[in-house]
Design a protein around this motif. Structure first.
Motif, PDB file in Angstrom:
ATOM      1  N   LEU A  21      -2.795   2.892   3.887  1.00  0.00           N
ATOM      2  CA  LEU A  21      -1.963   2.960   5.082  1.00  0.00           C
ATOM      3  C   LEU A  21      -0.519   2.571   4.762  1.00  0.00           C
ATOM      4  O   LEU A  21       0.424   3.256   5.165  1.00  0.00           O
ATOM      5  N   SER A  22      -0.347   1.495   4.018  1.00  0.00           N
ATOM      6  CA  SER A  22       0.991   1.066   3.611  1.00  0.00           C
ATOM      7  C   SER A  22       1.683   2.145   2.777  1.00  0.00           C
ATOM      8  O   SER A  22       2.872   2.424   2.960  1.00  0.00           O
ATOM      9  N   TYR A  23       0.943   2.739   1.866  1.00  0.00           N
ATOM     10  CA  TYR A  23       1.455   3.821   1.024  1.00  0.00           C
ATOM     11  C   TYR A  23       1.934   4.987   1.889  1.00  0.00           C
ATOM     12  O   TYR A  23       3.021   5.522   1.697  1.00  0.00           O
ATOM     13  N   GLY A  24       1.112   5.383   2.857  1.00  0.00           N
ATOM     14  CA  GLY A  24       1.478   6.474   3.748  1.00  0.00           C
ATOM     15  C   GLY A  24       2.719   6.157   4.566  1.00  0.00           C
ATOM     16  O   GLY A  24       3.583   7.025   4.755  1.00  0.00           O
ATOM     17  N   VAL A  25       2.828   4.904   5.032  1.00  0.00           N
ATOM     18  CA  VAL A  25       4.001   4.499   5.800  1.00  0.00           C
ATOM     19  C   VAL A  25       5.249   4.549   4.916  1.00  0.00           C
ATOM     20  O   VAL A  25       6.301   5.051   5.341  1.00  0.00           O
ATOM     21  N   MET A  26       5.140   4.050   3.699  1.00  0.00           N
ATOM     22  CA  MET A  26       6.298   4.066   2.796  1.00  0.00           C
ATOM     23  C   MET A  26       6.764   5.487   2.481  1.00  0.00           C
ATOM     24  O   MET A  26       7.959   5.743   2.358  1.00  0.00           O
ATOM     25  N   LEU A  27       5.810   6.413   2.357  1.00  0.00           N
ATOM     26  CA  LEU A  27       6.149   7.810   2.078  1.00  0.00           C
ATOM     27  C   LEU A  27       6.449   8.605   3.349  1.00  0.00           C
ATOM     28  O   LEU A  27       6.885   9.752   3.265  1.00  0.00           O
ATOM     29  N   LYS A  28       6.181   7.997   4.502  1.00  0.00           N
ATOM     30  CA  LYS A  28       6.321   8.685   5.800  1.00  0.00           C
ATOM     31  C   LYS A  28       5.464   9.946   5.844  1.00  0.00           C
ATOM     32  O   LYS A  28       5.892  10.996   6.342  1.00  0.00           O
ATOM     33  N   GLU A  29       4.248   9.824   5.330  1.00  0.00           N
ATOM     34  CA  GLU A  29       3.289  10.934   5.307  1.00  0.00           C
ATOM     35  C   GLU A  29       2.274  10.746   6.435  1.00  0.00           C
ATOM     36  O   GLU A  29       1.349   9.936   6.330  1.00  0.00           O
ATOM     37  N   TRP A  30       2.477  11.482   7.527  1.00  0.00           N
ATOM     38  CA  TRP A  30       1.645  11.308   8.700  1.00  0.00           C
ATOM     39  C   TRP A  30       0.156  11.574   8.476  1.00  0.00           C
ATOM     40  O   TRP A  30      -0.679  10.868   9.061  1.00  0.00           O
ATOM     41  N   PRO A  31      -0.251  12.545   7.669  1.00  0.00           N
ATOM     42  CA  PRO A  31      -1.691  12.713   7.441  1.00  0.00           C
ATOM     43  C   PRO A  31      -2.336  11.462   6.825  1.00  0.00           C
ATOM     44  O   PRO A  31      -3.438  11.066   7.215  1.00  0.00           O
ATOM     45  N   ILE A  32      -1.653  10.825   5.886  1.00  0.00           N
ATOM     46  CA  ILE A  32      -2.183   9.606   5.259  1.00  0.00           C
ATOM     47  C   ILE A  32      -2.191   8.470   6.272  1.00  0.00           C
ATOM     48  O   ILE A  32      -3.165   7.708   6.366  1.00  0.00           O
ATOM     49  N   ILE A  33      -1.132   8.365   7.055  1.00  0.00           N
ATOM     50  CA  ILE A  33      -1.031   7.303   8.058  1.00  0.00           C
ATOM     51  C   ILE A  33      -2.134   7.449   9.098  1.00  0.00           C
ATOM     52  O   ILE A  33      -2.859   6.487   9.391  1.00  0.00           O
ATOM     53  N   LEU A  34      -2.284   8.634   9.663  1.00  0.00           N
ATOM     54  CA  LEU A  34      -3.278   8.842  10.722  1.00  0.00           C
ATOM     55  C   LEU A  34      -4.701   8.650  10.229  1.00  0.00           C
ATOM     56  O   LEU A  34      -5.513   7.993  10.895  1.00  0.00           O
ATOM     57  N   ALA A  35      -5.010   9.212   9.077  1.00  0.00           N
ATOM     58  CA  ALA A  35      -6.364   9.074   8.540  1.00  0.00           C
ATOM     59  C   ALA A  35      -6.718   7.615   8.315  1.00  0.00           C
ATOM     60  O   ALA A  35      -7.828   7.176   8.642  1.00  0.00           O
TER      61      ALA A  35
END
Length: 97
Positions: free
Chosen positions: A50-64
């Motif tokens: 989740l932190s990784y997705g937030v840092m990259l601003k990648e919504w699929p990673i964040i939502l999943a």
């Protein structure tokens, strides 16, 4: 297109995989066969994803991972809470003998 489909299927499967276990624990209140270390590692891993997705601003990673953290942390919480109850029951019955 195929990459998006594969990624979507992977996200849905890994995100929803813990829900059946959470439902089973709610129904049975049995956490005896659940590994505390595994769920601790799994939940921590989801937090890192989740932190990784937030840092990259990648919504699929964040939502999943926002969805995936719910059953994983719930199972971890129940393992800790109900696991203590199992330990207390074991200690009480061993003191009676």
């Amino acid at each position: 297109m195929i990459v998006t489909i594969i990624g979507t299927v992977a996200a849905v499967l890994t995100t929803t995989a813990m829900f059946p276990q959470a439902i089973r624990i709610i129904r049975t209140r049995d956490v005896h066969g659940i590994s505390l270390i595994m769920y601790l590692a799994h939940t921590t891993g989801i937090l890192f994803w989740l932190s990784y997705g937030v840092m990259l601003k990648e919504w699929p990673i964040i939502l999943a991972n926002c969805v995936g953290i719910m059953p994983a942390s719930f199972i971890l919480f129940l393992k800790i809470k109900l696991g203590r109850n199992e330990l207390n029951k074991t200690n009480c019955t061993s003191d009676v003998s």
